[in-house]
Design an enzyme around this catalytic site. Structure first.
Site, short mmCIF file in Angstrom:
data_model
loop_
_atom_site.label_atom_id
_atom_site.label_comp_id
_atom_site.label_asym_id
_atom_site.label_seq_id
_atom_site.Cartn_x
_atom_site.Cartn_y
_atom_site.Cartn_z
N HIS A 105 -60.41 -7.34 -70.83
CA HIS A 105 -61.36 -6.01 -70.38
C HIS A 105 -62.75 -6.34 -70.88
O HIS A 105 -63.86 -5.34 -70.79
CB HIS A 105 -60.82 -4.90 -71.09
CG HIS A 105 -59.39 -4.38 -70.80
ND1 HIS A 105 -58.95 -3.19 -71.36
CD2 HIS A 105 -58.88 -4.57 -69.61
CE1 HIS A 105 -57.71 -2.98 -70.51
NE2 HIS A 105 -57.52 -3.97 -69.67
N HIS A 154 -54.90 -11.89 -61.97
CA HIS A 154 -54.93 -10.91 -62.83
C HIS A 154 -53.90 -11.45 -64.18
O HIS A 154 -52.79 -11.35 -64.20
CB HIS A 154 -53.99 -9.51 -62.44
CG HIS A 154 -54.20 -8.42 -63.62
ND1 HIS A 154 -55.10 -7.59 -63.50
CD2 HIS A 154 -53.27 -8.03 -64.55
CE1 HIS A 154 -55.05 -6.61 -64.63
NE2 HIS A 154 -53.72 -7.04 -65.22
N HIS A 170 -57.53 1.37 -64.46
CA HIS A 170 -56.57 1.97 -65.22
C HIS A 170 -56.67 3.66 -64.92
O HIS A 170 -56.55 4.43 -65.83
CB HIS A 170 -56.48 2.06 -66.70
CG HIS A 170 -56.40 0.48 -66.99
ND1 HIS A 170 -54.92 0.13 -67.29
CD2 HIS A 170 -57.00 -0.81 -67.25
CE1 HIS A 170 -54.89 -1.16 -67.85
NE2 HIS A 170 -56.15 -1.69 -67.45
N ASN A 194 -50.41 -5.97 -64.06
CA ASN A 194 -49.24 -6.19 -64.90
C ASN A 194 -48.86 -4.58 -65.21
O ASN A 194 -47.63 -4.18 -65.18
CB ASN A 194 -49.30 -6.76 -65.99
CG ASN A 194 -50.24 -6.42 -66.85
OD1 ASN A 194 -51.61 -6.28 -66.50
ND2 ASN A 194 -50.12 -5.94 -68.25
N HIS A 195 -49.91 -3.68 -65.40
CA HIS A 195 -49.61 -2.27 -65.67
C HIS A 195 -48.87 -1.36 -64.52
O HIS A 195 -48.07 -0.77 -64.56
CB HIS A 195 -50.77 -1.60 -65.81
CG HIS A 195 -51.34 -1.57 -67.54
ND1 HIS A 195 -51.17 -0.38 -68.06
CD2 HIS A 195 -51.64 -2.50 -68.33
CE1 HIS A 195 -51.51 -0.86 -69.34
NE2 HIS A 195 -51.92 -2.04 -69.42
N ASP A 198 -59.61 -3.71 -63.62
CA ASP A 198 -58.80 -2.72 -64.66
C ASP A 198 -59.51 -1.41 -64.92
O ASP A 198 -59.83 -0.81 -65.92
CB ASP A 198 -58.94 -3.64 -65.93
CG ASP A 198 -58.45 -4.91 -65.96
OD1 ASP A 198 -57.12 -4.86 -66.61
OD2 ASP A 198 -58.96 -5.94 -65.64
N ASP A 249 -57.30 -8.48 -66.21
CA ASP A 249 -56.68 -8.04 -67.29
C ASP A 249 -57.25 -8.27 -68.69
O ASP A 249 -56.85 -7.55 -69.46
CB ASP A 249 -55.39 -9.30 -67.29
CG ASP A 249 -54.30 -8.69 -68.06
OD1 ASP A 249 -54.11 -7.59 -68.50
OD2 ASP A 249 -53.42 -9.41 -68.52
#
Length: 386
Positions: free
Chosen positions: A189, A153, A12, A86-87, A10, A187
């Protein structure tokens, strides 16, 4: 022999949190810190359990910074093994596939990726809620006596609190055809872990704070596997501090009141989250942000709860979009749609496709599904005739 892995999740990359380029840099810096730590520790591999990027279409500068970091890892002869979250999930080829063409990363799947001929690492990309029950969790058999780790995830309970979870952990462990030694998850955090039926299960957590309620330190997990035993140690990253400041206004309070409340805290270099309550006054969110930034804060977000509507174009976030995606997936899961219906719906929601091109794609998908269904019916009838 000891096999050492660094579990990162994660990250990001590209997240312009609170509309701030400073925060975008913070996410990139945290990822690079994790990569440098892997090199310093001379690990045998890095595993990444999804949401490498914050969006399905990352900016080119973010993609380049990512590849540069992974190439430093590759120069140190440390493989980067990842799955899709998923992002960042797209319908077809993923950005992780693109990076893999540089030789700096590998995408995990149902086949074992052997590390030191002793640890078998598998990967299953993020599965949408509507597609969950149709998903095949079959994994290929590893080498004899290999320590098996599956990367996923998903939000699973436990260790995720049941209120936040999407699926029970037992559902995964029962549907996987192997007796897994470990399940490395992304997924969620926060850093959480449990043991279920002899399987070690944990989340490494995110490398940067993606929400104001993520108050604990950001970490990666260093794994050491020897003689079938796994030891996991968290490594804290140098993430930027978040500082909440509540300010309550009475009817006669003005800018001086806000300045006094803010001056009582050290905001220098921090992400400052100001919550404003009480009576409506002439002091605006913009005024408060200006005071905080003038005192040295890196980023300031103001949540004005005094009742009046105030549009603030500097505080837009992708969080609401992500929540909407999850809500749509939850509602679709309740409809018991066919696999082809789910696939078409997801393509509508996640892809930027021209109308003409999209119509052609959907027609091709429908024809393929019809052909497969026809072939299946013919096979069943043939078996019946025999």
């Amino acid at each position: 022999m000891v096999t050492r892995l660094l579990h990162v999740s994660d990250t990001h990359l590209g997240n312009r949190q609170y509309g701030s380029d400073v925060r975008r840099e913070d996410f990139l810096d945290a990822f690079e810190e994790a990569i440098e730590y892997a090199i310093d520790q001379d690990v045998d591999a890095v595993i990444h359990t999804g949401d490498l990027f914050d969006s399905r279409d990352p900016r080119l500068p973010d993609l380049n910074r990512c590849i540069d970091a992974l190439q430093r890892l590759d120069d140190a002869d440390i493989p980067f093994l990842g799955i899709v979250g998923n992002h960042e999930r797209k319908m077809d080829d993923q950005y992780l596939d693109l990076i893999s063409k540089t030789g700096a990363a590998e995408r995990l799947d149902e086949s074992p990726r052997m590390v030191n001929d002793e640890v078998a690492v598998y990967g299953i990309d993020a599965v949408t809620k509507p597609a969950w029950h149709a998903k095949d969790f079959t994994l290929d058999e590893p080498l004899a006596d290999a320590y098996t780790i599956l990367c996923m995830h998903q939000l699973l309970h436990p260790p995720v609190p049941e209120i936040f979870a999407e699926h029970p952990l037992d559902d995964v462990l029962e549907r996987v055809n192997l007796d897994l030694d470990a399940l490395a998850l992304g997924d969620y955090h926060e850093t959480e872990g449990t043991i279920e039926d002899g399987t070690r299960v944990w989340y490494a957590g995110s490398t940067e704070r993606c929400a104001k309620d993520e108050t604990s330190p950001r970490t990666v997990s260093l794994l050491e596997i020897e003689d079938g035993d796994l030891t996991r140690r968290g490594k804290e990253l140098n993430s930027r501090d978040f500082l909440p400041i509540p300010i309550t206004f009475s009817e006669d309070d003005g800018r001086e009141h806000a300045e006094n409340e803010i001056s009582r805290r050290n905001v220098d270099g921090k992400v400052v989250l100001v919550t404003v309550t009480g009576e409506s006054t002439a002091v605006t969110s913009r005024d408060i942000r200006e005071i905080v930034i003038d005192r040295g804060a890196a980023v300031c977000r103001v949540d004005d709860q005094r009742g009046g509507f105030e549009f603030d174009d500097e505080e837009r976030s992708l969080g609401d979009i992500e929540s909407a995606d999850r809500l749509i997936e939850e509602r679709l899961a309740e409809q018991n749609l066919s696999e082809i219906s789910v696939e078409i719906e997801e393509r509508v929601r996640t892809e930027n496709v021209a109308r003409s091109g999209f119509d052609d794609e959907v027609e091709e998908m429908m024809m393929k599904a019809q052909d497969e269904a026809f072939d299946s019916d013919v096979a069943v009838q043939t078996e019946g005739d025999e």
